[in-house]
Design a protein around this motif. Structure first.
Motif, mmCIF file in Angstrom:
data_model
loop_
_atom_site.group_PDB
_atom_site.id
_atom_site.type_symbol
_atom_site.label_atom_id
_atom_site.label_comp_id
_atom_site.label_asym_id
_atom_site.label_seq_id
_atom_site.Cartn_x
_atom_site.Cartn_y
_atom_site.Cartn_z
ATOM 1 N N HIS A 36 0.860 -1.188 0.000
ATOM 2 C CA HIS A 36 0.000 0.000 0.000
ATOM 3 C C HIS A 36 0.889 1.229 0.000
ATOM 4 N N LEU A 37 0.598 2.144 -0.928
ATOM 5 C CA LEU A 37 1.465 3.298 -1.113
ATOM 6 C C LEU A 37 1.459 4.235 0.083
ATOM 7 N N HIS A 38 0.333 4.357 0.785
ATOM 8 C CA HIS A 38 0.191 5.333 1.861
ATOM 9 C C HIS A 38 0.103 4.673 3.230
ATOM 10 N N GLU A 39 0.715 3.513 3.374
ATOM 11 C CA GLU A 39 0.712 2.855 4.682
ATOM 12 C C GLU A 39 1.447 3.693 5.722
ATOM 13 N N GLY A 40 2.504 4.370 5.303
ATOM 14 C CA GLY A 40 3.232 5.232 6.237
ATOM 15 C C GLY A 40 2.388 6.395 6.735
ATOM 16 N N ARG A 41 1.517 6.930 5.901
ATOM 17 C CA ARG A 41 0.638 8.015 6.345
ATOM 18 C C ARG A 41 -0.319 7.523 7.436
ATOM 19 N N PHE A 42 -0.864 6.315 7.258
ATOM 20 C CA PHE A 42 -1.765 5.779 8.273
ATOM 21 C C PHE A 42 -1.051 5.617 9.614
ATOM 22 N N GLN A 43 0.159 5.102 9.562
ATOM 23 C CA GLN A 43 0.918 4.924 10.804
ATOM 24 C C GLN A 43 1.202 6.260 11.479
ATOM 25 N N THR A 44 1.531 7.275 10.676
ATOM 26 C CA THR A 44 1.820 8.595 11.250
ATOM 27 C C THR A 44 0.592 9.197 11.924
ATOM 28 N N ILE A 45 -0.569 9.080 11.289
ATOM 29 C CA ILE A 45 -1.782 9.671 11.861
ATOM 30 C C ILE A 45 -2.178 8.953 13.149
ATOM 31 N N ILE A 46 -2.111 7.626 13.154
ATOM 32 C CA ILE A 46 -2.451 6.875 14.379
ATOM 33 C C ILE A 46 -1.480 7.233 15.498
ATOM 34 N N ARG A 47 -0.216 7.399 15.157
ATOM 35 C CA ARG A 47 0.776 7.782 16.167
ATOM 36 C C ARG A 47 0.509 9.191 16.682
ATOM 37 N N ASN A 48 0.112 10.105 15.824
ATOM 38 C CA ASN A 48 -0.197 11.470 16.262
ATOM 39 C C ASN A 48 -1.441 11.513 17.146
ATOM 40 N N ILE A 49 -2.423 10.652 16.843
ATOM 41 C CA ILE A 49 -3.622 10.611 17.687
ATOM 42 C C ILE A 49 -3.265 10.175 19.103
ATOM 43 N N ARG A 50 -2.417 9.182 19.209
ATOM 44 C CA ARG A 50 -2.032 8.717 20.546
ATOM 45 C C ARG A 50 -1.140 9.732 21.251
ATOM 46 N N ALA A 51 -0.300 10.424 20.468
ATOM 47 C CA ALA A 51 0.545 11.439 21.099
ATOM 48 C C ALA A 51 -0.275 12.616 21.604
ATOM 49 N N GLY A 52 -1.448 12.847 21.029
ATOM 50 C CA GLY A 52 -2.321 13.921 21.490
ATOM 51 C C GLY A 52 -3.245 13.492 22.609
ATOM 52 N N HIS A 53 -2.909 12.403 23.315
ATOM 53 C CA HIS A 53 -3.669 11.912 24.466
ATOM 54 C C HIS A 53 -5.093 11.518 24.064
#
Length: 695
Positions: free
Chosen positions: A135-152
Motif C-alpha cells: 500500500h502506497l500510503h501505509e506510512g501516512r496511516f501509521q503517522t496519523i495513528i501515532r499522532n492521535i495517541r501522542a495527542g492523548h
C-alpha cells in the motif's frame, strides 16, 4: 535621518486584518468519490479551538495553516494536497492541541478511495509493473495513528476499519493482521465487519498473481492467519455472517486446511464433522456438564448458526474432496443428507446407572434438529468426481447407482403430482447425465479396470431408455396443456356479449356459497412456452444455469449482521418448467448416446491392448495368468489364437497408411517384433500377421 519603522504592536492589528481579508485560493473541484468507510464527523470549524488574541507571528501562522487544512478537507482536495497541509500544520502547531476529528478526517482523505485504489493496482499488475510496497500510503496511516495517541486520544474502531478496507483493496493481508492485533491490544472489541475485512484482504491476495516459488510460502502464511482469525472469533463468541462464511470458504478452497474447516463448520453451521448427527460439544460450552448431571439447560444456542443449504452441502463436499479425506467425505454426505431423526435418544450418558429405578430426571431441552440439506445433481457429480480422483471405484459405482435410483424416484413423484392435478408441480432436483459417468470412465481408463468399464457399458442403455420414455411422456403432456390453453382462448372468443344487468345476476349466482361454478379439473402450475421449446439448450448455457455464480469479492456485504433466531431453514421449491425440462432431457439423451459410443470404443481399445500385451508374452515363450485355472502357465500360439478370437477390423476408405521406408539393411540387423523373439514370420499365422500390420 533614516526612516524608522513603526513598532510591531502598532502594525500587528493592521497586518492581521489584511491577512484575514486576503482572497483564498481558487476552488479546485475534484470529481472523486469518497471512500465507503467515511464516518460522520462534526464540522471542523466548531471542533477547533477559538483563535487566540495573541497577535504574534507564530499564532498568526498557526491560524493560517489551520484554515488551509480545513479548506482542503471541506473541498475534498487531492490526497497529496491534504497531506501537505496536514504536515505543515503539525510542523507549526504540533499535535497536542489538534482535535481528534481533524486527524480522523485527514486519515480518510490522505489516500484515494478503495475503489479507485483497487483499479489502479489492477492496471499496474496487468501492465507487469507491480508496486514496490503493498500500500502506497501505509506510512501516512501509521503517522496519523501515532499522532492521535501522542495527542492523548485513542483511535476509534471505525478508524481501523478504514485502514483495513484500504489494505483489503490491495490484498495487503500481512498489514491487515497487524492492524487487527493493534486494535485488539488497544482494548477495542472487534465486530463481524472487522473479521470480514481481514478475510477480504486474505482472499483478494490469493486472487492476485504470485510467483510459483512464493506460492507455497503464501499458503502457509494464510493458513496460520485463518487459524488465528477463526480461533479469535470463537474466543470472542462472534457469530459468522453470510459474508464472512463466503470469504472463509474461498480461502479454504486454496489452503485446504481441514482443522480450520472443521472449526468453521462448528461455529458457522453448528456441525461437528466428527459427529455430524450430534450438536458440537464446544457449541454449548459449560452447559454439557449440566446436561449430564440432569440439570436444566437453556434451549437457546448462541451464537445463531447460518442455515445449511444445498449450496453449503456442495461446498462441504468440494473442500473435503480436495483435501482427500474419504471417510469424512462419505460420512458428511450420508449424515447431512439423511440425518437420524432422534439421534439424542440413541446416545447414553456416562452418569447413567442401570441399578436406578423410577423416572429419570431428564434435562428440559428442546430436541436437537441436525442441519441437513437435499442433494441435487451437482452434489452427486462432485462426490463421484472426488471419489474417482482418489481412486475409490466401489464407492463411485455405489453413488452412481444411488443417483440413478433417486432420479427414477423423483421422476415418479413428479408424474404423480401431474396425474393428481396439483396446483404446483415441483421440479426434479436430480438428473443423471454425462457428468455423472465421466469420472468413472476416466478412473477405469487410468487403472485399466475393464470390469468397471463393462459395468458402465451395461448401465448406459437402461438410463437412455428411461430418459426416452420420460421425454415422450412430457411431450404428450405439453401437447395436452397447449391444447387446453388454446381451447380456453377459443371459448373466451366465442362467449356471447351480455348486458350489464345480466352480468350482475351471473356474478351474484357465481358468488353464492350454496352453488359452485362449473366443476373444472384443477390445472397444474406448469410453465409452457412453445416458442422457447424449439431453441436447443447448449452445454455451456446449462452449466451456467446449474452452477451457482460466485459473487465478486468486493461485492460481498461486509456490513451484514448475523441472522436472528428464526424457524428452521427451508429451501424454496422450484416449480416445473416443462419446456426447460424437455430441453434438458433432449440434451442428456444426445450426450449419453455419444458417451456410450465413446465407452464402447475405449473398452475395445483396452481389451485389444491387453490381448496384444499377452500375445507378446505368448510369442516370447513366457507364462501368462489363466483365470479359469487360477494359475500361471505357458500357452501355445495355436491355443492363444483360438482363445483370443481377434475380430477383423473395419476398413475405413478415408484412411491412408503411412509410407513405409524400404528395408535395405541386411537380414538380422533390423529389430522387429518377430526377429527379437528369434521367430520367422512364416511361422506366424496369417490372421495375427494381418492384425499386427494393421496396427
Amino acid at each position: 535621518m533614516p526612516n524608522r519603522g513603526l513598532p510591531y504592536h502598532v502594525l500587528a492589528p493592521a497586518l492581521l486584518s489584511v491577512a484575514r481579508a486576503a482572497p483564498h485560493r481558487l476552488l479546485t473541484k475534484i470529481s472523486r468519490p469518497l471512500s465507503s468507510a467515511r464516518i460522520s464527523i462534526p464540522v471542523i470549524s466548531n471542533a477547533t479551538p477559538p483563535p487566540t488574541s495573541d497577535p504574534s507571528p507564530p499564532a498568526f501562522l498557526r491560524e493560517r495553516k489551520l484554515n488551509d487544512l480545513k479548506d482542503s478537507l471541506l473541498r475534498i482536495s487531492s490526497p497529496s494536497h491534504v497531506w501537505a497541509d496536514y504536515t505543515d500544520l503539525l510542523n507549526v502547531m504540533g499535535f497536542d492541541n489538534l482535535p481528534l476529528e481533524i486527524h480522523q478526517q485527514v486519515l480518510r482523505q490522505c489516500t484515494p478511495p478503495s475503489t479507485e485504489l483497487r483499479a489502479i493496482t489492477a492496471k499496474r499488475l496487468a501492465a507487469g509493473n507491480p508496486p514496490s510496497t503493498p500500500h502506497l500510503h501505509e506510512g501516512r496511516f501509521q503517522t496519523i495513528i501515532r499522532n492521535i495517541r501522542a495527542g492523548h486520544s485513542s483511535p476509534e474502531l471505525d478508524d481501523y476499519h478504514f485502514i483495513l478496507e484500504q489494505f483489503a483493496a490491495v490484498g495487503h493481508h500481512v498489514g491487515a493482521m497487524h492492524v487487527y492485533k493493534e486494535l485488539a491490544a488497544a482494548g477495542l472489541m472487534p465486530k463481524p465487519k472487522t473479521f470480514g475485512l481481514c478475510l477480504q484482504a486474505i482472499a483478494h491476495r490469493m486472487q492476485l498473481p504470485i510467483l510459483e516459488r512464493q506460492r507455497k510460502y503464501m499458503l502457509t502464511e494464510t493458513h496460520k492467519m485463518m487459524s488465528d482469525l477463526v480461533r479469535e472469533m470463537r474466543r470472542l463468541r462472534i457469530a459468522f455472517t453470510s459474508a464472512n462464511l463466503d470469504l472463509t470458504i474461498r480461502i479454504l478452497k486454496e489452503t485446504l486446511d481441514l482443522e480450520t474447516f472443521e472449526e468453521m463448520m462448528k461455529w458457522g453451521y453448528g456441525i461437528d464433522l466428527s459427529n455430524p448427527d450430534r450438536p458440537p460439544v464446544d457449541f454449548f460450552g459449560p452447559q454439557n456438564l449440566k446436561s449430564d448431571l440432569g440439570m436444566d439447560v437453556p434451549a437457546d444456542i448462541s451464537p445463531n448458526p447460518q442455515p445449511f443449504s444445498t449450496a453449503a452441502l456442495n461446498t462441504t463436499i468440494e473442500i473435503l474432496g480436495r483435501i482427500g479425506n474419504v471417510s469424512k467425505l462419505v460420512q458428511a454426505f450420508e449424515v447431512l443428507t439423511q440425518p437420524l431423526p432422534r439421534a439424542s435418544e440413541h446416545m447414553f450418558s456416562s452418569f447413567d446407572d442401570d441399578d436406578d429405578f423410577g423416572v429419570a430426571n431428564t434435562p428440559k431441552t428442546t430436541p436437537y434438529a441436525p442441519p441437513h440439506a437435499t442433494p441435487n445433481t451437482t452434489s452427486y457429480i462432485m462426490l463421484i468426481r472426488h471419489l474417482c480422483t482418489i481412486g475409490h471405484a466401489t464407492l463411485a459405482r455405489h453413488y452412481a447407482n444411488e443417483a440413478m435410483f433417486y432420479e427414477h424416484y423423483k421422476d415418479r413423484m413428479t408424474k404423480t403430482q401431474i396425474q393428481k392435478r396439483q396446483d404446483a408441480v415441483s421440479a426434479p432436483r436430480i438428473s443423471v447425465n454425462r457428468g455423472t459417468f465421466l469420472p468413472i470412465l476416466g478412473l477405469s481408463n487410468r487403472t485399466k479396470n475393464l470390469t468397471l468399464t463393462r459395468w458402465l457399458l451395461r448401465k448406459l442403455p437402461g438410463v437412455m431408455k428411461r430418459k426416452r420414455y420420460n421425454l415422450n411422456y412430457y411431450y404428450s403432456y405439453r401437447e395436452k396443456q397447449v391444447s387446453k390453453a388454446s381451447a380456453k382462448q377459443s371459448l373466451k372468443r366465442k362467449k356471447p356479449q351480455i348486458s350489464s344487468a345480466e352480468t350482475s345476476v351471473v356474478d351474484t349466482i357465481n358468488s353464492s356459497p350454496a352453488e359452485s361454478p362449473i366443476d373444472e379439473p384443477p390445472t397444474t402450475e406448469v410453465s409452457t412456452t412453445p416458442a422457447s421449446a424449439d431453441q436447443p439448450i447448449s452445454l455451456l448455457e446449462r452449466s451456467r444455469r446449474n452452477k451457482p455464480q460466485e459473487q465478486p469479492l468486493f461485492e460481498v456485504d461486509i456490513d451484514s449482521l448475523p441472522p436472528p433466531p428464526t424457524a428452521p431453514f427451508r429451501e424454496p421449491v422450484r416449480t416445473l418448467d416443462i419446456d426447460l425440462h424437455i430441453r434438458i432431457l433432449e440434451h442428456d439423451i444426445a450426450e449419453l448416446e455419444e458417451f456410450s459410443q465413446r465407452v464402447n470404443y475405449l473398452l475395445g481399445r483396452s481389451v485389444q491392448r491387453v490381448k496384444e500385451g499377452l500375445g507378446r508374452r505368448v510369442w516370447a515363450g513366457k507364462d501368462i495368468y489363466v483365470a479359469h485355472e487360477n494359475r500361471r502357465r505357458q500357452v501355445s500360439r495355436e491355443d492363444w489364437i483360438k482363445d483370443v478370437r481377434f475380430l477383423p477390423r473395419k476398413v475405413d476408405a478415408s484412411y491412408r497408411p503411412p509410407a513405409m521406408i524400404p528395408d535395405t539393411s541386411p537380414a538380422g540387423t533390423r529389430s522387429t517384433f518377430f526377429q527379437s523373439n528369434n521367430t520367422a514370420q512364416s511361422e506366424v499365422p496369417q490372421s495375427v500377421l494381418t492384425h499386427l500390420k494393421e496396427r
